[in-house]
Design a protein around this motif. Structure first.
Motif, PDB file in Angstrom:
ATOM      1  N   ASP A  11       0.084  69.964 137.838  1.00 10.76           N
ATOM      2  CA  ASP A  11       1.474  70.079 138.265  1.00 10.76           C
ATOM      3  C   ASP A  11       1.448  70.450 139.744  1.00 10.76           C
ATOM      4  N   THR A  12       2.148  69.686 140.560  1.00 12.77           N
ATOM      5  CA  THR A  12       2.135  69.885 142.007  1.00 12.77           C
ATOM      6  C   THR A  12       3.448  70.522 142.469  1.00 12.77           C
ATOM      7  N   VAL A  13       3.335  71.627 143.204  1.00 12.31           N
ATOM      8  CA  VAL A  13       4.511  72.282 143.778  1.00 12.31           C
ATOM      9  C   VAL A  13       4.717  71.731 145.187  1.00 12.31           C
ATOM     10  N   VAL A  14       5.933  71.261 145.470  1.00  8.06           N
ATOM     11  CA  VAL A  14       6.259  70.648 146.758  1.00  8.06           C
ATOM     12  C   VAL A  14       7.157  71.585 147.564  1.00  8.06           C
ATOM     13  N   PHE A  15       6.754  71.849 148.784  1.00 10.39           N
ATOM     14  CA  PHE A  15       7.537  72.636 149.742  1.00 10.39           C
ATOM     15  C   PHE A  15       7.814  71.756 150.962  1.00 10.39           C
ATOM     16  N   SER A  16       8.803  72.148 151.761  1.00  8.10           N
ATOM     17  CA  SER A  16       9.020  71.433 153.021  1.00  8.10           C
ATOM     18  C   SER A  16       9.701  72.320 154.046  1.00  8.10           C
ATOM     19  N   ILE A  17       9.539  71.901 155.290  1.00  5.55           N
ATOM     20  CA  ILE A  17      10.288  72.447 156.425  1.00  5.55           C
ATOM     21  C   ILE A  17      10.956  71.245 157.072  1.00  5.55           C
ATOM     22  N   ILE A  18      12.267  71.329 157.333  1.00  8.44           N
ATOM     23  CA  ILE A  18      12.963  70.223 157.984  1.00  8.44           C
ATOM     24  C   ILE A  18      13.200  70.564 159.456  1.00  8.44           C
ATOM     25  N   ASN A  19      13.497  69.540 160.237  1.00  4.63           N
ATOM     26  CA  ASN A  19      13.531  69.726 161.689  1.00  4.63           C
ATOM     27  C   ASN A  19      14.556  70.762 162.146  1.00  4.63           C
ATOM     28  N   SER A  20      15.681  70.874 161.452  1.00  3.95           N
ATOM     29  CA  SER A  20      16.689  71.861 161.855  1.00  3.95           C
ATOM     30  C   SER A  20      16.211  73.296 161.612  1.00  3.95           C
ATOM     31  N   GLU A  21      15.240  73.468 160.736  1.00  3.29           N
ATOM     32  CA  GLU A  21      14.687  74.795 160.441  1.00  3.29           C
ATOM     33  C   GLU A  21      13.546  75.172 161.371  1.00  3.29           C
ATOM     34  N   TRP A  22      12.986  74.192 162.068  1.00  2.00           N
ATOM     35  CA  TRP A  22      11.785  74.425 162.840  1.00  2.00           C
ATOM     36  C   TRP A  22      11.921  75.527 163.882  1.00  2.00           C
ATOM     37  N   PRO A  23      12.997  75.628 164.675  1.00  2.00           N
ATOM     38  CA  PRO A  23      13.061  76.708 165.669  1.00  2.00           C
ATOM     39  C   PRO A  23      12.917  78.098 165.052  1.00  2.00           C
ATOM     40  N   ALA A  24      13.567  78.344 163.924  1.00  2.00           N
ATOM     41  CA  ALA A  24      13.462  79.657 163.277  1.00  2.00           C
ATOM     42  C   ALA A  24      12.064  79.864 162.699  1.00  2.00           C
ATOM     43  N   VAL A  25      11.504  78.823 162.095  1.00  2.00           N
ATOM     44  CA  VAL A  25      10.150  78.929 161.540  1.00  2.00           C
ATOM     45  C   VAL A  25       9.142  79.176 162.655  1.00  2.00           C
ATOM     46  N   GLU A  26       9.295  78.462 163.758  1.00  2.00           N
ATOM     47  CA  GLU A  26       8.393  78.648 164.895  1.00  2.00           C
ATOM     48  C   GLU A  26       8.443  80.084 165.401  1.00  2.00           C
ATOM     49  N   ALA A  27       9.634  80.637 165.543  1.00  2.00           N
ATOM     50  CA  ALA A  27       9.775  82.013 166.021  1.00  2.00           C
ATOM     51  C   ALA A  27       9.110  82.992 165.053  1.00  2.00           C
ATOM     52  N   SER A  28       9.278  82.746 163.759  1.00  2.00           N
ATOM     53  CA  SER A  28       8.676  83.610 162.746  1.00  2.00           C
ATOM     54  C   SER A  28       7.152  83.553 162.795  1.00  2.00           C
ATOM     55  N   LEU A  29       6.597  82.344 162.924  1.00  2.00           N
ATOM     56  CA  LEU A  29       5.142  82.212 162.978  1.00  2.00           C
ATOM     57  C   LEU A  29       4.576  82.884 164.226  1.00  2.00           C
ATOM     58  N   LYS A  30       5.267  82.742 165.356  1.00  2.00           N
ATOM     59  CA  LYS A  30       4.805  83.391 166.581  1.00  2.00           C
ATOM     60  C   LYS A  30       4.847  84.909 166.444  1.00  2.00           C
ATOM     61  N   SER A  31       5.853  85.413 165.735  1.00  2.00           N
ATOM     62  CA  SER A  31       5.948  86.858 165.491  1.00  2.00           C
ATOM     63  C   SER A  31       4.802  87.342 164.618  1.00  2.00           C
ATOM     64  N   LYS A  32       4.471  86.548 163.580  1.00  2.00           N
ATOM     65  CA  LYS A  32       3.344  86.913 162.705  1.00  2.00           C
ATOM     66  C   LYS A  32       2.034  86.930 163.491  1.00  2.00           C
ATOM     67  N   LEU A  33       1.868  85.963 164.383  1.00  2.00           N
ATOM     68  CA  LEU A  33       0.646  85.942 165.193  1.00  2.00           C
ATOM     69  C   LEU A  33       0.566  87.147 166.127  1.00  2.00           C
ATOM     70  N   ALA A  34       1.707  87.539 166.673  1.00  2.00           N
ATOM     71  CA  ALA A  34       1.731  88.712 167.558  1.00  2.00           C
ATOM     72  C   ALA A  34       1.288  89.974 166.814  1.00  2.00           C
ATOM     73  N   GLU A  35       1.612  90.036 165.520  1.00  2.00           N
ATOM     74  CA  GLU A  35       1.203  91.174 164.710  1.00  2.00           C
ATOM     75  C   GLU A  35      -0.313  91.254 164.556  1.00  2.00           C
ATOM     76  N   HIS A  36      -0.968  90.096 164.674  1.00  2.00           N
ATOM     77  CA  HIS A  36      -2.431  90.061 164.580  1.00  2.00           C
ATOM     78  C   HIS A  36      -3.074  90.502 165.891  1.00  2.00           C
ATOM     79  N   GLY A  37      -2.250  90.638 166.945  1.00  2.00           N
ATOM     80  CA  GLY A  37      -2.757  91.092 168.231  1.00  2.00           C
ATOM     81  C   GLY A  37      -3.485  90.018 169.010  1.00  2.00           C
ATOM     82  N   ASN A  38      -2.693  89.044 169.494  1.00  2.00           N
ATOM     83  CA  ASN A  38      -3.294  87.953 170.306  1.00  2.00           C
ATOM     84  C   ASN A  38      -3.997  88.514 171.513  1.00  2.00           C
TER      85      ASN A  38
END
Length: 199
Positions: free
Chosen positions: A172-199
């Motif tokens: 059984d395959t679980v399908v997820f997606s990110i659509i283009n209108s969501e990308w700016p918020a997702v990008e900001a979130s991922l950059k925040s998570k990376l900052a927590e790792h201490g770039n």
């Protein structure tokens, strides 16, 4: 149909995604041996004997414009620690999947996956002008499902009895997606998570 750019490298603070080649096979075997990843029945990581064919299949998909495969290199040590891929690339409908992703066990739950996905998603939504990026995983792979959700992807649904595995079991395959209108918020979130790792 766009030609695959075999010179493309995506570089971050932690990882370099470089075009996958047969030259990477020995290093990928070493990476997969870190945790004996092929023993996880719900993943598709090849064992030592299957790695060459795994890479060849990825390159074959590239040759017909359906994929873009990368070796993942740790920027600090210089070691190849896994691989990832743009796949199921539907260029006419500007959709693709990011998949075939695995990392040596010692690099799991680090900044590696977050940054790799940030690099690939940015490439998909900016350079390739995608309208949607999918992620798929086995229903029983709870770690992968949680990791995909942490990226900011939303679950679209479950494809039941989607694939017959090599051992004959049904996936059984679980399908997820990110659509283009969501990308700016997702990008900001991922950059925040990376900052927590201490770039």
């Amino acid at each position: 149909m766009s030609k695959v750019d075999r010179s493309l490298c995506l570089t971050g603070e932690h990882v370099i995604l470089e075009p996958l080649s047969l030259d990477h096979v020995p290093a990928l075997i070493n990476a997969a041996n870190d945790g004996q990843l092929w023993e996880l029945w719900f993943t598709n990581v090849p064992d030592n004997d299957g790695m060459k064919a795994y890479v060849e299949k990825a390159l074959e998909a590239e040759s017909i414009g359906q994929a873009l495969a990368f070796a993942v290199r740790d920027k600090v040590s210089g070691s190849v620690i896994g691989c990832t891929r743009i796949c199921n690339w539907d260029q006419a409908n500007r959709r693709l999947e990011i998949g075939y992703t695995w990392y040596a066990k010692s690099f799991q739950r680090t900044a590696v996956n977050t940054e790799s996905k940030l690099l690939l998603l940015n490439y998909a939504f900016t350079a390739l002008d995608c309208i949607a990026v999918e992620f798929r995983t086995h229903w029983h792979n709870k770690v992968s499902r949680a990791a995909i959700a942490r990226l900011g992807a939303k679950q679209d649904g479950i494809l039941r009895n989607h694939r017959i595995q090599a051992d004959g079991t049904l996936r059984d395959t679980v399908v997820f997606s990110i659509i283009n209108s969501e990308w700016p918020a997702v990008e900001a979130s991922l950059k925040s998570k990376l900052a927590e790792h201490g770039n």
